[in-house]
Structures are given as structure tokens and as C-alpha cells.
Design a protein around this motif. Structure first.
Motif, PDB file in Angstrom:
ATOM      1  N   UNK A   1       0.818  -1.213   0.000  1.00 38.80           N
ATOM      2  CA  UNK A   1       0.000   0.000   0.000  1.00 38.80           C
ATOM      3  C   UNK A   1       0.852   1.264   0.000  1.00 38.80           C
ATOM      4  N   UNK A   2       2.125   1.128   0.337  1.00 40.40           N
ATOM      5  CA  UNK A   2       3.024   2.272   0.264  1.00 40.40           C
ATOM      6  C   UNK A   2       3.544   2.481  -1.153  1.00 40.40           C
ATOM      7  N   UNK A   3       3.292   1.507  -2.026  1.00 38.16           N
ATOM      8  CA  UNK A   3       3.803   1.553  -3.386  1.00 38.16           C
ATOM      9  C   UNK A   3       2.695   1.847  -4.389  1.00 38.16           C
ATOM     10  N   UNK A   4       1.618   2.479  -3.921  1.00 38.50           N
ATOM     11  CA  UNK A   4       0.526   2.811  -4.830  1.00 38.50           C
ATOM     12  C   UNK A   4       1.044   3.663  -5.973  1.00 38.50           C
ATOM     13  N   UNK A   5       0.622   3.331  -7.188  1.00 37.93           N
ATOM     14  CA  UNK A   5       1.197   3.934  -8.401  1.00 37.93           C
ATOM     15  C   UNK A   5       1.208   5.459  -8.363  1.00 37.93           C
ATOM     16  N   UNK A   6       0.111   6.063  -7.946  1.00 41.85           N
ATOM     17  CA  UNK A   6      -0.004   7.512  -8.046  1.00 41.85           C
ATOM     18  C   UNK A   6       0.436   8.245  -6.777  1.00 41.85           C
ATOM     19  N   UNK A   7       0.964   7.547  -5.804  1.00 37.11           N
ATOM     20  CA  UNK A   7       1.301   8.201  -4.539  1.00 37.11           C
ATOM     21  C   UNK A   7       2.519   9.101  -4.676  1.00 37.11           C
ATOM     22  N   UNK A   8       2.558  10.169  -3.884  1.00 36.01           N
ATOM     23  CA  UNK A   8       3.707  11.074  -3.880  1.00 36.01           C
ATOM     24  C   UNK A   8       4.937  10.362  -3.325  1.00 36.01           C
ATOM     25  N   UNK A   9       4.710   9.441  -2.407  1.00 31.67           N
ATOM     26  CA  UNK A   9       5.800   8.613  -1.873  1.00 31.67           C
ATOM     27  C   UNK A   9       6.482   7.859  -3.019  1.00 31.67           C
ATOM     28  N   UNK A  10       5.665   7.314  -3.873  1.00 28.65           N
ATOM     29  CA  UNK A  10       6.174   6.555  -5.016  1.00 28.65           C
ATOM     30  C   UNK A  10       7.016   7.434  -5.941  1.00 28.65           C
ATOM     31  N   UNK A  11       6.483   8.589  -6.312  1.00 30.33           N
ATOM     32  CA  UNK A  11       7.167   9.506  -7.217  1.00 30.33           C
ATOM     33  C   UNK A  11       8.503   9.955  -6.631  1.00 30.33           C
ATOM     34  N   UNK A  12       8.463  10.298  -5.355  1.00 32.38           N
ATOM     35  CA  UNK A  12       9.678  10.779  -4.698  1.00 32.38           C
ATOM     36  C   UNK A  12      10.732   9.687  -4.639  1.00 32.38           C
ATOM     37  N   UNK A  13      10.331   8.469  -4.280  1.00 36.21           N
ATOM     38  CA  UNK A  13      11.287   7.373  -4.148  1.00 36.21           C
ATOM     39  C   UNK A  13      11.877   6.975  -5.504  1.00 36.21           C
ATOM     40  N   UNK A  14      11.079   7.014  -6.561  1.00 37.33           N
ATOM     41  CA  UNK A  14      11.607   6.714  -7.896  1.00 37.33           C
ATOM     42  C   UNK A  14      12.736   7.663  -8.249  1.00 37.33           C
ATOM     43  N   UNK A  15      12.516   8.963  -7.999  1.00 40.92           N
ATOM     44  CA  UNK A  15      13.533   9.960  -8.323  1.00 40.92           C
ATOM     45  C   UNK A  15      14.763   9.817  -7.429  1.00 40.92           C
ATOM     46  N   UNK A  16      14.560   9.634  -6.134  1.00 36.61           N
ATOM     47  CA  UNK A  16      15.694   9.546  -5.206  1.00 36.61           C
ATOM     48  C   UNK A  16      16.525   8.293  -5.467  1.00 36.61           C
ATOM     49  N   UNK A  17      15.870   7.194  -5.789  1.00 35.97           N
ATOM     50  CA  UNK A  17      16.600   5.960  -6.059  1.00 35.97           C
ATOM     51  C   UNK A  17      17.390   6.070  -7.367  1.00 35.97           C
TER      52      UNK A  17
END
Length: 436
Positions: free
Chosen positions: A25-41
Motif C-alpha cells: 500500500x506504500x507503493x501505490x502507483x499515483x502516490x507522492x511517496x512513489x514519485x519521490x522514491x523513484x527519483x531519489x533511487x
């Protein structure tokens, strides 16, 4: 203890911390958490500018204070990471306008490894170029026997060195190749930065495949070439990698498999995508098809091998794959031109009861299967038919008239309507002579 986040960017986006997947549930496609982690990783080694991260995470949404919003998102992301068990309080930090990922937790990203392997292979390629240039620059001169022996020994050393470099280069290409499990962040290519990276990585993948295939051809490793092509078709579909599989089958003299594969490729493009393979792919596949050199045999054995051996082969029309149908059509056109025998091409298109295109995949498969059976029972043994995409069939009616074509339509309709009153068939008929 070394803490590691393993990140999959190719195909589906996934993250693992110390071997365990992040909570779904922390990896929901549209979540801001997801977007941020993709960029940081993805930018974990060099960091990412605050303005660019803001653009990635917030995008074009109308927010009064985007700088403050980004700080809040970063703060909440750090809280979530702590809840997931990652150690440390300052996992993401800002320094001189750049957001960085903590060096205390190592990031193992497939895209970064992919690019690293590729660059190593390119450096080896430069070494090979230097070796070849040095060989070309040596002038050929008359020499005595002793000098010739020394020269031969030197050439052998160079040859071994080239082989060693090529083997290492192939190893690196294959390591990169198998990391590519699909387009970079395939589900997110609507994002500008992701689309740009996806294009860049696809160009690299294309070069990896072509360079690896070149080396495998030189080594005559056609089994490995087939594996390369098979994986490339799966990881990067509709980019004509089928040509590598076909080439490998022909080079290893598996002609029956190659012929079947040729038909399957064309049928797959038509059935699954509703498109015909590009002219360049068809040209390549047909070129390999023409290279099939069968062993010498007596005519009776060859003829026996071409005969139909199934009990159903003597009933109804002859069903074949589209490539075979295409060849028969071209042959029939030539015969018609020479002899005057009339040949008609009929296109049968499935529609719903209102005459509109059928949308349900399940209904497409069902009606198409039943239409094939109805056509087979409604035409003569001398007639040929083939499937063309999900909703269409082609029929080649030999030695008949346009009036008889209408009779065939009525036969098919009678059979089909008994099974499916909620669907119907549209017909278009042309004389083959019109194509000449």
C-alpha cells in the motif's frame, strides 16, 4: 551491517530493503511517496536538484506554495521509511539546493547496473579499435624467415587478446541484456523525465542486442543467439527481434521449426495486435526462409512429406497460416493471368448484431473460432482460407463466379446464425485479377 535497497526500474517498479519487499500500500502507483522514491533511487549517487524534484513530485498540480509542499512530502516520506524499518533520521537531506539520498543505505538499481555494464563494454570496444588500428598501420614488407616467425607469434598473441576482449565484452553485454525486463518504469511513461530515460535506455538495449548478436555470429554460437532473440522478443516486443530467432534456427538447420516460427510470428502480429509485421521484418524472415537448404532426397519421400496426414485434411476447405495463404494468393494470381481461371478473394469480418465492431475479447475468440469452423464446412476442398487478425478471415475461391461467391456467403451465414444469433458476418469480395 550494510543496509541495501534493491530497486527494479525496468518493467514493473519494485523496491526491496534487505531482501524484503516494501509494503504494497506504500507503493501505490499515483502516490507522492512513489514519485519521490523513484527519483531519489534513480539519482541516488549524484542527487537531484530541488526544482527538478519538485517538478517530478508535484508536476502541474495547482499548489500555492510548491516549495513548502515538497518539504512536507519529503518529511512524510522519511516518516514512512522509518515505519518500514529503515535506520537513520536523515535518509533524504537537502544541501546547496540538491536533495541527496543517505550514503548509509546502499542503493542497488538495475538501471544503474545496466548502464555501467554497457559503458564497460564500450570501453573494451575502444581497446579493440586501437588494436585494429595498430594492425592496419603496420606496413607489409618483405622479411626473412626469422622475422616472419616472430611476426606470426606476435599475431597469435594479438588474436588471443582480441578473443579475450570480445569474450569479456559479450559477458558484459549479456549481463546488461538480462537486467532489461521491459521499458524503464513502463507504467509511468506519461511523466516527462521517465519518458526521456526510457528512450535513452531503449537505445542502449538495442545496441546491446545488436553488438552481442554480432559477436555470437562470429563465434557461430547460434543456440545462444536464439536465446538472445527469444528474450529480446519478450522484453522488447514488436521491435523485430524475431529475426534473430529465425536466423539461429536456419543456421542450425532446424528448417521445420523455422518455417513454423515464421508462420507463428505473422499470425501473432495479426491475432494479438491486429497489425501486419513491417515490410523490413517480413523481408528478413523471408530471406532466412529462402536459405533453408534441405538434404537431397528422392521425389517420393519429398512428396510424402508434403502430403496431409490428418484425417480431417480431406474434408472442407484448406486452412493455413497467413504467410502460406499469401504465397498461394500470389501463385493463384499468376495462374489466373496465364489460364484465365477465375479466382475470387473474400474477406469475412465479424460484427455484432447491430453491425458494429465486437469489443469483448472473450466474444472475439469464441466467434472467431466458430466462424473458422463454419467457413471450413461451407467451402470446397480446393478453396483456401486463413485467419487475418482477431475478427477477420480470408477465403480464396478458385474456379468460381461472383454468383457462386454469394452462395458461399449464404452457406456460411446459415451455419453461423444457428450458433450465434447475436453476431453476424460482413463480406467483401474482389476478383484477384483486380490486383494485377
Amino acid at each position: 551491517m550494510t543496509h541495501t535497497i534493491k530497486v527494479q526500474m525496468f518493467g514493473n517498479f519494485r523496491m526491496y530493503y534487505n531482501g524484503e519487499p516494501f509494503v504494497a500500500d506504500k507503493m501505490h502507483k499515483e502516490s507522492q511517496f512513489n514519485r519521490l522514491m523513484q527519483a531519489m533511487m534513480h539519482y541516488s549517487t549524484c542527487g537531484i536538484a530541488k526544482d527538478k524534484l519538485e517538478e517530478i513530485v508535484i508536476g502541474e498540480r495547482d499548489i500555492d506554495a510548491p516549495h513548502t509542499a515538497l518539504r512536507v512530502i519529503v518529511y512524510k516520506t522519511k516518516q514512512k521509511l522509518a515505519q518500514l524499518g529503515l535506520p537513520g533520521n536523515d535518509l533524504i537531506y537537502l544541501e546547496n539546493g540538491i536533495y541527496y539520498w543517505t550514503p548509509d543505505i546502499e542503493v542497488d538499481e538495475d538501471a544503474a547496473s545496466f548502464e555501467r555494464y554497457f559503458k564497460e563494454a564500450q570501453e573494451l570496444d575502444m581497446q579493440l579499435s586501437e588494436i585494429y588500428q595498430s594492425i592496419d598501420s603496420v606496413e607489409c614488407k618483405d622479411t626473412d624467415d626469422e622475422t616472419a616467425i616472430n611476426k606470426a607469434a606476435e599475431n597469435k598473441v594479438i588474436e588471443n587478446k582480441v578473443t579475450e576482449i570480445e569474450d569479456r565484452k559479450l559477458e558484459l553485454y549479456m549481463k546488461a541484456f538480462y537486467l532489461y525486463k521491459g521499458e524503464f518504469l513502463a507504467s509511468y511513461t506519461g511523466e516527462t523525465w521517465i519518458a526521456q530515460e526510457a528512450r535513452r535506455y531503449h537505445i542502449i538495449f538495442d545496441k546491446c542486442v545488436n553488438d552481442a548478436a554480432h559477436i555470437l555470429r562470429r563465434k557461430k554460437s547460434f543456440k545462444e543467439l536464439e536465446k538472445l532473440g527469444t528474450y529480446a522478443v519478450k522484453a522488447d516486443p514488436f521491435n523485430e527481434w524475431e529475426k534473430l530467432v529465425m536466423e539461429a534456427m536456419v543456421e542450425t538447420r532446424r528448417y521445420d521449426e523455422a518455417s513454423l516460427y515464421y508462420s507463428e510470428v505473422v499470425d501473432y502480429y495479426l491475432k494479438e495486435c491486429g497489425i501486419y509485421p513491417s515490410a523490413s521484418l517480413m523481408e528478413i524472415l523471408e530471406r532466412y526462409s529462402n536459405q533453408m537448404n534441405h538434404i537431397y532426397d528422392i521425389l517420393e519421400n519429398i512428396q510424402e512429406g508434403m502430403n496431409e496426414h490428418n484425417e480431417e485434411g480431406d474434408k472442407g476447405g484448406y486452412f493455413c497460416s497467413y504467410p502460406v495463404f499469401r504465397g498461394i494468393y500470389q501463385s493463384s494470381a499468376r495462374i489466373m493471368k496465364r489460364t484465365g481461371v477465375s479466382v475470387y478473394l473474400m474477406l469475412c469480418t465479424l460484427v455484432d448484431k447491430d453491425g458494429k465492431q465486437i469489443q469483448s475479447e472473450m466474444e472475439m475468440d469464441k466467434y472467431s473460432r466458430q466462424l473458422k469452423e463454419c467457413i471450413g464446412k461451407s467451402i470446397r476442398k480446393s478453396d483456401i482460407y486463413a485467419k487475418y487478425g482477431k475478427l477477420q478471415h480470408l477465403i480464396l475461391l478458385v474456379g468460381t463466379s461472383r454468383e457462386n461467391c454469394e452462395i458461399v456467403q449464404k452457406r456460411i451465414n446459415r451455419q453461423f446464425k444457428k450458433r450465434n444469433p447475436r453476431a453476424s458476418v460482413k463480406y467483401h469480395v474482389n476478383s484477384v485479377i483486380c490486383e494485377l
